[in-house]
Design a protein around this motif. Structure first.
Motif, PDB file in Angstrom:
ATOM      1  N   ALA A 283     120.127  47.769 104.494  1.00 33.19           N
ATOM      2  CA  ALA A 283     119.950  49.017 103.753  1.00 33.19           C
ATOM      3  C   ALA A 283     118.985  49.931 104.495  1.00 33.19           C
ATOM      4  O   ALA A 283     118.040  49.473 105.145  1.00 33.19           O
ATOM      5  CB  ALA A 283     119.412  48.718 102.358  1.00 33.19           C
ATOM      6  N   VAL A 284     119.238  51.224 104.366  1.00 37.58           N
ATOM      7  CA  VAL A 284     118.339  52.226 104.937  1.00 37.58           C
ATOM      8  C   VAL A 284     117.738  53.000 103.770  1.00 37.58           C
ATOM      9  O   VAL A 284     118.471  53.456 102.881  1.00 37.58           O
ATOM     10  CB  VAL A 284     119.110  53.195 105.870  1.00 37.58           C
ATOM     11  N   GLU A 285     116.414  53.086 103.754  1.00 34.45           N
ATOM     12  CA  GLU A 285     115.730  53.756 102.630  1.00 34.45           C
ATOM     13  C   GLU A 285     114.522  54.517 103.161  1.00 34.45           C
ATOM     14  O   GLU A 285     113.610  53.924 103.725  1.00 34.45           O
ATOM     15  CB  GLU A 285     115.310  52.724 101.582  1.00 34.45           C
ATOM     16  N   ARG A 286     114.534  55.817 102.930  1.00 33.87           N
ATOM     17  CA  ARG A 286     113.477  56.674 103.463  1.00 33.87           C
ATOM     18  C   ARG A 286     112.229  56.690 102.575  1.00 33.87           C
ATOM     19  O   ARG A 286     111.131  56.929 103.049  1.00 33.87           O
ATOM     20  CB  ARG A 286     114.083  58.084 103.574  1.00 33.87           C
ATOM     21  N   GLU A 287     112.415  56.451 101.285  1.00 31.17           N
ATOM     22  CA  GLU A 287     111.304  56.612 100.327  1.00 31.17           C
ATOM     23  C   GLU A 287     111.237  55.381  99.413  1.00 31.17           C
ATOM     24  O   GLU A 287     111.668  55.446  98.253  1.00 31.17           O
ATOM     25  CB  GLU A 287     111.586  57.877  99.485  1.00 31.17           C
TER      26      GLU A 287
ATOM     27  N   ASP B  47     114.539  57.469 107.821  1.00 27.95           N
ATOM     28  CA  ASP B  47     115.595  58.437 107.553  1.00 27.95           C
ATOM     29  C   ASP B  47     116.860  57.948 108.273  1.00 27.95           C
ATOM     30  O   ASP B  47     116.805  57.650 109.472  1.00 27.95           O
ATOM     31  CB  ASP B  47     115.146  59.799 108.103  1.00 27.95           C
ATOM     32  N   VAL B  48     117.957  57.903 107.572  1.00 26.52           N
ATOM     33  CA  VAL B  48     119.194  57.369 108.170  1.00 26.52           C
ATOM     34  C   VAL B  48     119.598  58.142 109.430  1.00 26.52           C
ATOM     35  O   VAL B  48     120.247  57.596 110.321  1.00 26.52           O
ATOM     36  CB  VAL B  48     120.337  57.324 107.124  1.00 26.52           C
ATOM     37  N   ARG B  49     119.173  59.395 109.548  1.00 27.90           N
ATOM     38  CA  ARG B  49     119.521  60.176 110.743  1.00 27.90           C
ATOM     39  C   ARG B  49     118.860  59.620 111.995  1.00 27.90           C
ATOM     40  O   ARG B  49     119.315  59.857 113.102  1.00 27.90           O
ATOM     41  CB  ARG B  49     119.126  61.645 110.561  1.00 27.90           C
TER      42      ARG B  49
HETATM   43  C1  SAM Z   1     120.908  57.769  94.302  1.00 25.15           C
HETATM   44  S1  SAM Z   1     119.520  56.916  94.972  1.00 25.15           S
HETATM   45  C2  SAM Z   1     120.178  55.319  95.432  1.00 25.15           C
HETATM   46  C3  SAM Z   1     120.392  54.340  94.304  1.00 25.15           C
HETATM   47  C4  SAM Z   1     120.567  52.923  94.819  1.00 25.15           C
HETATM   48  N1  SAM Z   1     121.712  52.808  95.680  1.00 25.15           N
HETATM   49  C5  SAM Z   1     120.585  51.869  93.751  1.00 25.15           C
HETATM   50  O1  SAM Z   1     121.487  51.027  93.749  1.00 25.15           O
HETATM   51  O2  SAM Z   1     119.669  51.835  92.924  1.00 25.15           O
HETATM   52  C6  SAM Z   1     119.362  57.709  96.566  1.00 25.15           C
HETATM   53  C7  SAM Z   1     118.414  57.051  97.545  1.00 25.15           C
HETATM   54  O3  SAM Z   1     118.652  57.604  98.843  1.00 25.15           O
HETATM   55  C8  SAM Z   1     117.418  57.687  99.521  1.00 25.15           C
HETATM   56  N2  SAM Z   1     117.557  58.676 100.608  1.00 25.15           N
HETATM   57  C9  SAM Z   1     117.719  60.016 100.496  1.00 25.15           C
HETATM   58  N3  SAM Z   1     117.813  60.595 101.697  1.00 25.15           N
HETATM   59  C10 SAM Z   1     117.719  59.609 102.619  1.00 25.15           C
HETATM   60  C11 SAM Z   1     117.741  59.582 104.041  1.00 25.15           C
HETATM   61  N4  SAM Z   1     117.884  60.721 104.744  1.00 25.15           N
HETATM   62  N5  SAM Z   1     117.623  58.397 104.671  1.00 25.15           N
HETATM   63  C12 SAM Z   1     117.460  57.247 103.943  1.00 25.15           C
HETATM   64  N6  SAM Z   1     117.439  57.207 102.601  1.00 25.15           N
HETATM   65  C13 SAM Z   1     117.559  58.371 101.925  1.00 25.15           C
HETATM   66  C14 SAM Z   1     116.456  58.106  98.431  1.00 25.15           C
HETATM   67  O4  SAM Z   1     115.106  57.839  98.789  1.00 25.15           O
HETATM   68  C15 SAM Z   1     116.948  57.293  97.239  1.00 25.15           C
HETATM   69  O5  SAM Z   1     116.265  56.081  97.144  1.00 25.15           O
END
Ligand code: SAM
Length: 217
Positions: A79-83, A129-131
């Motif tokens: 998984a990729v997660e920025r925050e 950041d996924v980018r």
């Molecule tokens: C709709 S929530 C995801 C819900 C999650 N899949 C779950 O099962 O609970 C969107 C997530 O995408 C992350 N996110 C947003 N932009 C991102 C990026 N550029 N790179 C990585 N993660 C990102 C946010 O931090 C947030 O945690």
């Protein structure tokens, strides 16, 4: 962040920065099961390898894990997660998934770690950041594309990211997302996925992309 109940009785959080909740009001668990798990055929796969953009509250992760544990198959999840959310916020999001919740409780003790493993399989989290992330090639049997909406969170929907997700997918691997946006669907096609509009549950349409045999370019 404010805790909200969705219509299937499972909780989500509202993110004030994006002005959106982490899950649709129709149901956090419902979307995880009916869209991400089932539309990628992960619930039938003998050795699922999932790539997720946006780990969030780990609802999709726990649904995939419950399915794998019930079937006795090993799960590999990247998984990729920025925050990343604090442990206390995640601990408040309980789900009616007994097997997965037991693993989740263990995982929370060490959160936020980059790698968790056990007899159930492995979860790797890239906190970035996924980018900016380099992904393994031809690895994923399923991609869960689950950022906030393209309107408020456009970066993870960019063509360059979709191209990376295609290269990270095994041929025939399935990408699922709740977005039905036209510009996104056209970009997904150009990235090398066959694009299918599928009927949503509690939403008119979702999108499924199937990784074409050979990526473009
Ligand atoms: C709709 S929530 C995801 C819900 C999650 N899949 C779950 O099962 O609970 C969107 C997530 O995408 C992350 N996110 C947003 N932009 C991102 C990026 N550029 N790179 C990585 N993660 C990102 C946010 O931090 C947030 O945690």
């Amino acid at each position: 962040m404010e805790l909200r109940l969705t219509q299937d009785g499972t909780p989500t959080l509202f993110h004030p920065g994006y002005g959106e909740a982490y899950h649709p009001r129709q149901g956090a668990l419902l979307q995880a099961r009916r869209l991400y798990l089932e539309k990628t055929l992960t619930h039938l796969h003998p050795s699922p390898r999932i790539l997720e953009v946006g780990l969030g509250l780990l609802v999709n992760f726990r649904v995939a894990l419950e399915s794998a544990l019930r079937r006795g198959v090993r799960l590999r999840y990247l998984a990729v997660e920025r925050e990343p959310l604090p442990k206390e916020a995640l601990a408040a999001i309980r789900l009616p998934l007994p097997r997965a919740e037991a693993v989740f409780a263990e995982l929370l003790k060490a959160w936020p770690e980059e790698r968790f493993s056990g007899p159930w399989g492995e979860l790797k989290v890239v906190f970035a950041d996924v980018r900016e992330v380099v992904l393994p090639r031809a690895w994923a049997t399923a991609v869960f594309l689950d950022p906030f909406s393209p309107r408020v969170n456009p970066e993870p929907w960019e063509a360059s990211v979709l191209g990376k997700l295609r290269l990270a997918s095994r041929p025939g691997g399935r990408l699922a997302t709740y977005s039905a946006q036209g510009a996104f669907r056209r970009a997904l096609l150009r990235a090398g996925f066959r694009v299918h509009r599928v009927r949503g549950v509690g939403k008119r349409e979702w999108t499924v992309g199937i990784a074409a045999k050979v990526p473009p370019g």
